[in-house]
Enzyme design. Structure first.
Site, mmCIF file in Angstrom:
data_model
loop_
_atom_site.group_PDB
_atom_site.id
_atom_site.type_symbol
_atom_site.label_atom_id
_atom_site.label_comp_id
_atom_site.label_asym_id
_atom_site.label_seq_id
_atom_site.Cartn_x
_atom_site.Cartn_y
_atom_site.Cartn_z
ATOM 1 N N TYR B 109 48.858 31.157 45.472
ATOM 2 C CA TYR B 109 49.174 30.614 44.231
ATOM 3 C C TYR B 109 51.003 30.955 44.849
ATOM 4 O O TYR B 109 51.033 32.132 45.686
ATOM 5 C CB TYR B 109 48.665 31.793 42.917
ATOM 6 C CG TYR B 109 47.557 31.624 42.971
ATOM 7 C CD1 TYR B 109 47.323 30.586 40.854
ATOM 8 C CD2 TYR B 109 46.560 32.437 43.718
ATOM 9 C CE1 TYR B 109 46.530 30.264 41.201
ATOM 10 C CE2 TYR B 109 45.011 32.016 42.536
ATOM 11 C CZ TYR B 109 44.725 30.872 41.902
ATOM 12 O OH TYR B 109 43.651 30.930 41.093
ATOM 13 N N TYR B 148 40.138 31.346 48.317
ATOM 14 C CA TYR B 148 40.753 32.349 48.528
ATOM 15 C C TYR B 148 40.326 33.709 48.521
ATOM 16 O O TYR B 148 39.144 34.433 47.755
ATOM 17 C CB TYR B 148 42.451 32.626 47.515
ATOM 18 C CG TYR B 148 42.084 32.616 46.222
ATOM 19 C CD1 TYR B 148 42.332 34.114 45.474
ATOM 20 C CD2 TYR B 148 42.258 31.430 46.117
ATOM 21 C CE1 TYR B 148 42.143 34.635 44.162
ATOM 22 C CE2 TYR B 148 41.691 31.830 44.259
ATOM 23 C CZ TYR B 148 42.095 32.956 43.617
ATOM 24 O OH TYR B 148 41.892 33.521 42.427
ATOM 25 N N ARG B 158 37.098 33.971 46.218
ATOM 26 C CA ARG B 158 36.813 33.382 45.114
ATOM 27 C C ARG B 158 36.073 31.697 45.530
ATOM 28 O O ARG B 158 37.383 30.953 46.111
ATOM 29 C CB ARG B 158 38.352 32.926 44.484
ATOM 30 C CG ARG B 158 38.650 34.636 43.563
ATOM 31 C CD ARG B 158 38.041 35.271 42.250
ATOM 32 N NE ARG B 158 37.261 34.153 41.553
ATOM 33 C CZ ARG B 158 37.440 33.902 41.298
ATOM 34 N NH1 ARG B 158 38.460 33.812 40.540
ATOM 35 N NH2 ARG B 158 36.102 32.585 39.877
ATOM 36 N N HIS B 161 39.003 27.001 42.857
ATOM 37 C CA HIS B 161 38.543 26.698 40.966
ATOM 38 C C HIS B 161 40.265 26.166 40.289
ATOM 39 O O HIS B 161 40.475 26.736 41.262
ATOM 40 C CB HIS B 161 38.459 27.751 40.791
ATOM 41 C CG HIS B 161 39.345 28.944 40.746
ATOM 42 N ND1 HIS B 161 38.492 30.035 41.324
ATOM 43 C CD2 HIS B 161 39.803 29.385 39.985
ATOM 44 C CE1 HIS B 161 39.783 30.761 41.316
ATOM 45 N NE2 HIS B 161 40.763 30.527 40.368
ATOM 46 N N HIS B 163 42.232 26.896 36.411
ATOM 47 C CA HIS B 163 42.292 27.426 35.646
ATOM 48 C C HIS B 163 42.507 26.780 34.502
ATOM 49 O O HIS B 163 43.849 25.831 34.328
ATOM 50 C CB HIS B 163 42.873 29.073 35.463
ATOM 51 C CG HIS B 163 42.850 29.651 36.206
ATOM 52 N ND1 HIS B 163 41.782 30.795 36.275
ATOM 53 C CD2 HIS B 163 42.953 29.835 37.744
ATOM 54 C CE1 HIS B 163 42.244 31.655 37.079
ATOM 55 N NE2 HIS B 163 42.487 31.410 38.322
#
Lengths: 192, 240
Positions: B109, B148, B158, B161, B163
């Site tokens: 991110y 990640y 995780r 995905h 959000h």
């Protein structure tokens, strides 16, 4: 395309820790200018069950204007004025100390379906890492004792301790509304 | 008399209709953040059958195109994510804001607290938004996010995905969720995904690969329909 019959609601998932750039791009915590003659500042801290501040939460509010009207088509009470530029929606992240704040106006009272009235209040959603779904609460006001006493939602909470978590308190020039996600002093949360 | 949690699993209610509980101990962060006292039933009033107009304002032309927000193109597998937003009765939710955010193709991110030692992509911010159209349809162009690691448990990863944050038509329908990709081998060990216990409900978080949405020589297509809670007591036909 016809939707599949019987398809259930999409499950909620946590907002996670990395939402800031997308959801807090642009400050939406001031619903009115701090110079507004009726401006009310609401501050609070989000705490976890160990009493530690939650630094990665997002608090959203939704409220009626001073006349008690929601800025939404579903509130069609044309006799009550809307205020130009007042959406009734606000969003604040929490900082390293778990603190959030809003500048808004005091909402007017809003009705119940049966014609009775609710005490002035602000709807609140809290999202955070570690919350798989939002928690919902309400901010009520300390100087509305009579209306609060008659409010059906407040009155439905028999135990005074959780009930009192819903009423902001005066602190200096601001109102304070802390949110305890868990623990002895847990804020009263609602199921919609 | 003070209200006490009935038991440690006050958040684990079987009648939760496919929603995750507040307390899911495998997801460690829920342990100190899940409310444990009983929720108070809130009667339906104008305060929650109305909802924010926020998001019905103007949106930039490139806000739903995450691969054109910078000077160059981001690295990664280009994808189109599209679908419909529906209410509990299967009616389209129109002109409603969707906000998305995601990691880049390497699983990183742009957020300053993301310390995963995977490269940032100068051409990818990973944030977008758009409005649904009159059929409740939305569309994003982006790159497939990478998996990640995180520190929930040893060797925790995780699944890939995106959000999503949605408002729907009222305060009641507000939803923040995550969209997953079909066949991800990381589902089984991911407590956030697994916090939704019902297998059918889990499927509702997984996009479907769609050849029709796929654009030849350019990008893979995924379909993801979103159903928001609640039936609106007020007709929404005139809602824009």
């Amino acid at each position: 395309m016809t939707p599949e019959p019987g398809i259930g609601p999409t499950p909620s998932q946590t907002v996670g820790p990395f939402f800031h750039d997308a959801l807090l791009d642009g400050d939406r915590s001031e619903l009115v200018s701090p110079d507004h003659p009726e401006a009310v500042r609401i501050e609070g801290t989000v705490y976890d069950g160990a009493g530690e501040p939650v630094s990665d939460a997002m608090v959203e509010i939704w409220q009626a204007n001073g006349a008690g009207r929601y800025n939404d088509h579903a509130d069609n009470r044309e006799d009550l004025p809307l205020d130009e530029g007042f959406s009734g929606f606000g969003r604040s992240g929490t900082d390293a100390g778990g603190r959030f704040s809003f500048v808004t106006v005091m909402p007017g009272p809003v009705p119940l379906p049966d014609g009775g009235m609710q005490a002035p209040h602000i709807m609140v959603s809290v999202f955070a890492r570690g919350l798989l779904k939002r928690v919902v609460t309400r901010i009520y006001f300390p100087d509305e004792e009579e209306a609060n006493a008659a409010d059906p939602v407040l009155s439905s909470i028999e135990d005074p301790k959780p009930r009192e978590t819903l009423i902001a308190r005066v602190e200096g020039d601001a109102l304070r509304f802390d949110i305890h996600l868990q623990g002895e002093n847990q804020t009263a949360f609602f199921e919609l | 008399m003070r209200q006490q949690p009935t038991n440690e699993t006050a958040g684990l209610r079987p009648e939760d209709d496919g929603q995750p509980p507040y307390l899911y101990p495998d997801y460690v962060a829920t342990r100190l953040r899940a409310p444990k006292k009983p929720l108070i039933i809130l009667p339906r009033t104008l305060s929650d059958t109305t909802g924010p107009a926020y998001g019905r304002g103007p949106i930039g032309e490139l806000d739903n195109d995450l691969i054109r927000q910078h000077a160059g193109e981001p690295l990664g597998e280009r994808i189109i994510v599209t679908g419909r937003v529906l209410d509990g009765d299967g009616r389209p939710v129109r002109s409603s804001l969707i906000e998305i955010w995601q990691a880049n193709a390497a699983g990183r991110y742009t957020h300053h607290l993301d310390r995963h030692p995977a490269p940032l992509d100068p051409n990818f911010s990973g944030a977008g938004r758009c409005h649904t159209d009159d059929e409740g349809r939305y569309r994003f162009v982006t790159v497939k996010p990478g998996a990640y690691p995180w520190k929930n448990h040893h060797n925790a990863w995780r699944p890939a995905h995106i959000h999503l944050s949605l408002f729907g038509s009222s305060f009641r329908s507000r939803l923040i969720t995550q969209m997953y990709f079909p066949g991800d081998p990381l589902f089984e060990q991911d407590p956030i995904f697994q916090s939704v216990r019902d297998r059918e409900a889990q499927k509702r978080m997984i996009a479907t690969f769609d050849l029709e949405t796929t654009e030849p020589e350019w990008a893979l297509g995924y379909k993801f329909d979103i159903v928001l809670e609640g039936r609106d007591a007020t007709p929404m036909e005139d809602r824009r």
